[in-house]
Motif scaffolding. Structure first.
Motif, PDB file in Angstrom:
ATOM      1  N   THR A 120       1.559   5.341   0.984  1.00 51.52           N
ATOM      2  CA  THR A 120       1.471   6.091   2.240  1.00 51.52           C
ATOM      3  C   THR A 120       0.044   6.616   2.413  1.00 51.52           C
ATOM      4  O   THR A 120      -0.534   7.175   1.481  1.00 51.52           O
ATOM      5  CB  THR A 120       2.453   7.271   2.234  1.00 51.52           C
ATOM      6  N   CYS A 142      -6.217  -2.266  -0.438  1.00 51.32           N
ATOM      7  CA  CYS A 142      -5.628  -1.220   0.395  1.00 51.32           C
ATOM      8  C   CYS A 142      -6.724  -0.245   0.804  1.00 51.32           C
ATOM      9  O   CYS A 142      -7.434   0.302  -0.048  1.00 51.32           O
ATOM     10  CB  CYS A 142      -4.524  -0.489  -0.368  1.00 51.32           C
ATOM     11  N   VAL A 177      -6.154   5.042   5.566  1.00 53.31           N
ATOM     12  CA  VAL A 177      -5.867   5.175   6.997  1.00 53.31           C
ATOM     13  C   VAL A 177      -6.500   6.486   7.480  1.00 53.31           C
ATOM     14  O   VAL A 177      -6.255   7.545   6.906  1.00 53.31           O
ATOM     15  CB  VAL A 177      -4.353   5.199   7.263  1.00 53.31           C
ATOM     16  N   CYS A 187       0.819  -1.218   0.000  1.00 52.70           N
ATOM     17  CA  CYS A 187       0.000   0.000   0.000  1.00 52.70           C
ATOM     18  C   CYS A 187       0.846   1.259   0.000  1.00 52.70           C
ATOM     19  O   CYS A 187       1.950   1.291   0.541  1.00 52.70           O
ATOM     20  CB  CYS A 187      -0.929   0.004   1.220  1.00 52.70           C
ATOM     21  N   TYR A 218      -2.371   4.526   3.272  1.00 52.53           N
ATOM     22  CA  TYR A 218      -3.245   3.372   3.102  1.00 52.53           C
ATOM     23  C   TYR A 218      -2.663   2.194   3.880  1.00 52.53           C
ATOM     24  O   TYR A 218      -1.468   2.155   4.174  1.00 52.53           O
ATOM     25  CB  TYR A 218      -3.369   2.983   1.625  1.00 52.53           C
ATOM     26  N   GLN A 219      -3.524   1.259   4.185  1.00 54.06           N
ATOM     27  CA  GLN A 219      -3.094   0.028   4.839  1.00 54.06           C
ATOM     28  C   GLN A 219      -3.926  -1.125   4.310  1.00 54.06           C
ATOM     29  O   GLN A 219      -5.038  -0.935   3.810  1.00 54.06           O
ATOM     30  CB  GLN A 219      -3.256   0.138   6.352  1.00 54.06           C
ATOM     31  N   SER A 220      -3.350  -2.341   4.424  1.00 52.56           N
ATOM     32  CA  SER A 220      -4.046  -3.515   3.926  1.00 52.56           C
ATOM     33  C   SER A 220      -5.280  -3.764   4.775  1.00 52.56           C
ATOM     34  O   SER A 220      -5.219  -3.842   6.000  1.00 52.56           O
ATOM     35  CB  SER A 220      -3.116  -4.726   3.961  1.00 52.56           C
TER      36      SER A 220
END
Length: 561
Positions: free
Chosen positions: A226, A244, A247, A224, A228-230
């Motif tokens: 910056t 993704c 965040v 992902c 974003y996160q899985s």
């Protein structure tokens, strides 16, 4: 059974000495005399000991058949008077009150062993079941319970990392886990296995917050960007597709939104991939070089929005058309324009001075123009460059009211405050003035109508009389120039008739006049061949013929009066 013998019960010998038992013979045909005698002896002893009060001479007792166990394995209950009934054990039922028979549980009850039962076998007082494959007999519940093969035999479907085992009634089913697909490995034998699915090729990690997707055995993961996160896997039929997700930095600490001048922090607003600050108007969110802190910085609208702000009505270079201020900006508008918002941006717009009443009450019309306006003023007003201003006629033309009064200025006009013996009269376009009140003082028009006119004059509209007495106006300019007064006089000329012989003016012209002495008279305007004669005061004038005595043609002559 016989009742228990109390500890202080009398002995058998004592009983025999004191009691006499008269026992009735049992009616049972199966009891022999020997057994009967023994039973009587026991019964009598037991009854005597348990129920006979001391001192009693004798008692009659009935026989208790339960002593002979007529119910077999079942419970016998003595009812008195040689009667009883049987209470049957489970699995039995009363054929009659004194007889128990076995119940055939299998008869007519096809589901007694459960859905897994194969056959049912009746037994004395019970039954037993033979179970189908995949079931086992439960002796406690007498039921065929399903066997959970998945628990009983782990790995029954193969590699537990790839396969799922699902228990079913009487059996089990094998399937591939998420991330694997059932693949036939041998068409002839029907052998198959679970093979890894490449989720990346099927659109996993497809959001804008993803850099790359990496496939792994039975799974995958998203790299992902910056911000974003899985996220958790998304179930799609036989797949678990990851992605993704944004965040929410605002929910994490220590994300901050601040002002450089030390004002309290403002609200953090999350958006896809990052966050921004809820800055007040005139400020924008900028990074401070930190991923967790941003600042609200003043916007230089004059520079950043140059093609959108202060577009019209602003001065030419070198005067700047736009001035930036902290948190805002200002347009330098020229005269005739004012600052206003147009499509969300400040600019200079034309001022409608006419709508604001710029020309004032003295205007006949107002025309708005770009950056300006035009006034057309009413009579009595003059435009001073700003509005229609009252014209001071008294100062503009001193002596406007003459010598007989004072000029008084008013909005859009003036008036004359006239002295005694003077009145205010109109001069037409030049306004009023003070003139002598000839009509009021001299009353020169007699019974006619008199009108004071400017500059100490008057006019008469004389009254008409019958023939010979018609009033007419005199020739003021010619005959009364000294006092400038017009009079109504008698029509003296009309009384002379038209006979030139008797007419005092002969062939000349007769005028009705008022003599300087104040009485009505006439005057003559004689022809060139006549002479006007006024011999003495008070004598009426007349025209006299001039006699010329000559000496012939071309000769001289003498005029004789």
């Amino acid at each position: 059974m016989a009742p228990a013998v109390p500890a202080d019960a009398p002995t058998a010998a004592a009983v025999a000495r004191r009691f006499r038992c008269r026992c009735r013979r049992h009616s049972s045909t199966t009891t022999t005399i020997t057994s009967w005698a023994a039973a009587v002896a026991v019964l009598c002893l037991a009854v005597a000991v348990s129920v006979a009060p001391r001192g009693a001479e004798a008692i009659d007792v009935s026989f208790n058949p339960c002593i002979l166990s007529p119910c077999g394995i079942h419970t016998c209950k003595f009812l008195g008077s040689n009667s009883y009934n049987c209470t049957c054990l489970p699995g039995y039922t009363n054929l009659s009150p004194t007889q128990c028979v076995d119940i055939d549980e299998c008869a007519g009850r096809t589901r007694i062993c459960g859905p897994g039962g194969d056959t049912c076998t009746n037994l004395n007082g019970t039954y037993s079941c033979t179970c189908k494959p995949g079931y086992k007999y439960n002796t406690a519940t007498k039921y065929c319970d399903d066997i959970n093969e998945c628990n009983a035999s782990p790995g029954i479907c193969g590699d537990a990392l790839k396969h799922n085992c699902t228990n079913t009634p009487g059996g089990y089913a094998c399937s591939c886990k998420k991330g694997y697909a059932d693949t036939v490995t041998n068409v002839l034998t029907g052998a198959h296995t679970c093979k890894d699915i490449n989720e990346c090729a099927l659109g996993a990690c497809a959001s804008n917050g993803t850099y790359t997707c990496s496939n792994t055995e039975g799974a995958h993961y998203c790299n992902c960007k910056t911000g974003y996160q899985s996220g958790p896997p998304i179930t799609n039929a036989s797949l678990l597709l990851n992605d993704c997700l944004d965040v929410n930095e605002c929910s994490l600490s220590p994300y901050t939104c601040r002002y450089p001048d030390g004002r309290p922090e403002t609200k953090c607003i999350n958006y896809s991939g990052s966050f921004t600050c809820n800055c007040t108007a005139g400020y924008k969110t900028v990074d401070e070089g930190s991923a967790v802190s941003k600042v609200c910085k003043d916007i230089d609208e004059c520079s950043e929005w140059e093609d959108k702000v202060c577009l019209t009505g602003t001065p030419h270079w070198p005067i700047p058309k736009c001035n930036n201020t902290i948190g805002s900006y200002k347009c330098n508008c020229v005269k005739g324009y004012t600052e206003a918002l147009v499509n969300g941006y400040k600019t200079c717009v034309d001022v409608d001075e006419c709508a604001l009443g710029a020309c004032g009450n003295g205007s006949a019309s107002c025309t708005n123009k770009p950056g300006s306006y035009e006034c057309k003023c009413k009579a009595g007003y003059t435009f001073d460059g700003i509005t229609c201003k009252d014209k001071n006629e008294c100062m503009e033309k001193p002596g406007r009211c003459g010598t007989g009064g004072v000029c008084v200025n008013k909005n859009g006009t003036y008036s004359c405050a006239c002295n005694a013996t003077y009145v205010s009269v109109s001069t037409g376009r030049n306004g009023p003035t003070c003139t002598k009140d000839i009509c009021g003082i001299l009353k020169p028009c007699g019974l006619g109508k008199c009108k004071n006119v400017p500059y100490d004059k008057n006019t008469c509209k004389c009254k008409t009389y019958p023939p010979g007495y018609d009033g007419v106006k005199q020739d003021t300019e010619k005959y009364t120039a000294a006092d400038k007064v017009q009079w109504c006089v008698d029509n003296t000329c009309a009384t002379f008739g038209t006979n030139t012989t008797t007419h005092p003016c002969k062939w000349g012209k007769c005028f009705n006049v008022r003599s300087p002495l104040g009485y009505d008279t006439y005057d003559c305007e004689c022809k060139e061949s006549q002479n006007l004669v006024r011999k003495v005061v008070g004598v009426k004038p007349y025209c006299e013929q001039i006699n010329i005595i000559g000496s012939g043609v071309g000769g001289g002559g003498v005029i004789v009066g």
